[in-house]
Design an enzyme around this catalytic site. Structure first.
Site, mmCIF file in Angstrom:
data_model
loop_
_atom_site.group_PDB
_atom_site.id
_atom_site.type_symbol
_atom_site.label_atom_id
_atom_site.label_comp_id
_atom_site.label_asym_id
_atom_site.label_seq_id
_atom_site.Cartn_x
_atom_site.Cartn_y
_atom_site.Cartn_z
ATOM 1 N N PRO A 88 20.949 47.700 -27.353
ATOM 2 C CA PRO A 88 19.665 47.333 -26.738
ATOM 3 C C PRO A 88 19.848 46.728 -25.345
ATOM 4 O O PRO A 88 18.878 46.566 -24.613
ATOM 5 C CB PRO A 88 19.068 46.320 -27.729
ATOM 6 C CG PRO A 88 20.201 45.839 -28.559
ATOM 7 C CD PRO A 88 21.218 46.941 -28.581
ATOM 8 N N GLU A 115 25.877 42.423 -35.779
ATOM 9 C CA GLU A 115 25.450 41.757 -34.531
ATOM 10 C C GLU A 115 25.902 42.535 -33.298
ATOM 11 O O GLU A 115 25.710 42.087 -32.167
ATOM 12 C CB GLU A 115 26.001 40.324 -34.474
ATOM 13 C CG GLU A 115 25.258 39.344 -35.361
ATOM 14 C CD GLU A 115 23.748 39.367 -35.151
ATOM 15 O OE1 GLU A 115 23.303 39.322 -34.001
ATOM 16 O OE2 GLU A 115 23.013 39.456 -36.164
ATOM 17 N N ARG A 152 18.100 69.258 -26.252
ATOM 18 C CA ARG A 152 17.024 70.193 -25.853
ATOM 19 C C ARG A 152 17.045 70.505 -24.360
ATOM 20 O O ARG A 152 16.324 71.381 -23.897
ATOM 21 C CB ARG A 152 15.654 69.720 -26.362
ATOM 22 C CG ARG A 152 15.116 68.458 -25.768
ATOM 23 C CD ARG A 152 13.962 67.912 -26.598
ATOM 24 N NE ARG A 152 12.755 68.729 -26.566
ATOM 25 C CZ ARG A 152 11.926 68.818 -25.534
ATOM 26 N NH1 ARG A 152 12.175 68.140 -24.429
ATOM 27 N NH2 ARG A 152 10.851 69.578 -25.589
ATOM 28 N N ASP A 167 6.879 69.414 -19.937
ATOM 29 C CA ASP A 167 6.864 68.256 -20.833
ATOM 30 C C ASP A 167 6.589 66.971 -20.073
ATOM 31 O O ASP A 167 6.907 66.859 -18.887
ATOM 32 C CB ASP A 167 8.249 68.086 -21.488
ATOM 33 C CG ASP A 167 8.406 68.951 -22.719
ATOM 34 O OD1 ASP A 167 7.390 69.446 -23.211
ATOM 35 O OD2 ASP A 167 9.550 69.111 -23.153
HETATM 36 C C1 LIG Z 1 21.217 44.508 -34.733
HETATM 37 S S1 LIG Z 1 21.835 45.458 -33.372
HETATM 38 C C2 LIG Z 1 22.712 44.248 -32.447
HETATM 39 C C3 LIG Z 1 21.884 43.589 -31.402
HETATM 40 C C4 LIG Z 1 22.639 42.549 -30.595
HETATM 41 N N1 LIG Z 1 22.930 41.382 -31.414
HETATM 42 C C5 LIG Z 1 21.806 42.139 -29.399
HETATM 43 O O1 LIG Z 1 20.982 41.220 -29.552
HETATM 44 O O2 LIG Z 1 21.933 42.746 -28.309
HETATM 45 C C6 LIG Z 1 23.097 46.434 -34.077
HETATM 46 C C7 LIG Z 1 23.388 47.728 -33.336
HETATM 47 O O3 LIG Z 1 22.246 48.555 -33.321
HETATM 48 C C8 LIG Z 1 22.245 49.364 -32.161
HETATM 49 N N2 LIG Z 1 20.943 49.160 -31.491
HETATM 50 C C9 LIG Z 1 19.976 48.283 -31.840
HETATM 51 N N3 LIG Z 1 18.910 48.379 -31.041
HETATM 52 C C10 LIG Z 1 19.177 49.363 -30.162
HETATM 53 C C11 LIG Z 1 18.459 49.928 -29.071
HETATM 54 N N4 LIG Z 1 17.252 49.492 -28.740
HETATM 55 N N5 LIG Z 1 19.045 50.931 -28.377
HETATM 56 C C12 LIG Z 1 20.280 51.376 -28.694
HETATM 57 N N6 LIG Z 1 21.013 50.862 -29.712
HETATM 58 C C13 LIG Z 1 20.476 49.878 -30.441
HETATM 59 C C14 LIG Z 1 23.436 48.954 -31.322
HETATM 60 O O4 LIG Z 1 24.464 49.889 -31.517
HETATM 61 C C15 LIG Z 1 23.795 47.592 -31.886
HETATM 62 O O5 LIG Z 1 25.156 47.296 -31.743
#
Ligand SMILES: C[S@@+](CC[C@H](N)C(=O)[O-])C[C@H]1O[C@@H](n2cnc3c(N)ncnc32)[C@H](O)[C@@H]1O
Length: 245
Positions: A88, A115, A152, A167
């Site tokens: 994220p 995490e 795609r 698109d």
């Molecule tokens: C619970 S999340 C960890 C979030 C992290 N503790 C933070 O606050 O940045 C677990 C995993 O989900 C994936 N993930 C969660 N949200 C995401 C998003 N919006 N985009 C891409 N990957 C995401 C990532 O690979 C991440 O390591």
């Protein structure tokens, strides 16, 4: 194009990548998707892939060694790959990012869990991608979104009938509205211009609708879109009205 996906949950990918356009592209060899279990690169009897965070706090962290070993093993193969970490905290996934990633011959995609991953994993990562400002339980759904959007864009994956150039986002605007049969449904008629057979008038209507829709729903896109003088004129007219979509 090759997608190598490093995950603790390879089974999550099976059904979404089997059907429809992506499934067909795989069968026809236009894309290859390899699912690699990070646990296969973990050591010890229990093949542990996570551990407690230094400094304390809640949750577990994905250990660096299995992920880095997995990436390095994949990088030993050809063609050259771009390594992506789903997080994220990454660059927001937009259509221009999708198009750029589709230029690579191969993507290695790392899915985090818990995490997230140990910070040292970033040493083997070329770029970090987020699919939006919210937090998922793992990177698998995010990786599926990335693979679907990038696949795609690969020539030949979409048939003519699914062409992508109109698109939403492909030209910086949302797409115009669509209609199919019947001509009238529940008192709502298909706009006359669409059944007029006048292709130029239809093109003009579609462009004006795309502009109107984008201006109403996503004015942030309008400010970045490449607009012609005619587009500007249409927008000026829209700004003078109070119509809603
Ligand atoms: C619970 S999340 C960890 C979030 C992290 N503790 C933070 O606050 O940045 C677990 C995993 O989900 C994936 N993930 C969660 N949200 C995401 C998003 N919006 N985009 C891409 N990957 C995401 C990532 O690979 C991440 O390591």
């Amino acid at each position: 194009m090759i997608f190598d996906i490093l995950t603790l949950f390879p089974e999550m990918f099976l059904s979404p990548l089997e059907g429809s356009i992506i499934g067909k592209a795989r069968q026809e060899g236009k894309i290859t998707i390899n699912l690699i279990n990070i646990r296969d690169y973990a050591e010890g009897k229990h093949r542990v892939t996570d551990d407690y965070p230094y400094g304390g706090g809640q949750g577990m962290i994905m250990k660096p060694e299995p992920i880095i070993r997995g990436v390095e093993a994949l990088l030993a193969d050809k063609p050259k790959a771009q390594v992506i970490l789903m997080t994220p905290q990454g660059t927001p996934l937009r259509q221009e990012v999708v198009k750029r990633l589709a230029q690579h011959a191969r993507l290695i995609i790392i899915c985090g869990r818990y995490e997230g991953v140990d910070e040292r994993v970033r040493a083997v990562v070329d770029e970090e991608i987020s699919i939006g400002d919210y937090v998922l339980t793992g990177g698998e759904l995010a990786a599926l979104v990335l693979v679907d959007a990038v696949a795609r864009m690969i020539p030949g994956v979409l048939g003519d009938e699914e062409a992508s150039e109109d698109d939403s986002f492909s030209q910086g605007l949302l797409e115009y509205p669509h209609y199919t049969r019947p001509r009238e449904f529940a008192g709502r008629r298909v706009p006359e211009v669409l059944i007029s057979g006048d292709h130029q008038a239809i093109e003009q209507w579609r462009r004006a609708e795309a502009l109107r829709r984008t201006w109403k729903r996503r004015p942030d896109l309008i400010s970045r879109a490449r607009l012609s003088d005619e587009d500007q004129r249409i927008l000026e007219k829209l700004k003078g009205t109070s119509e809603t979509d």
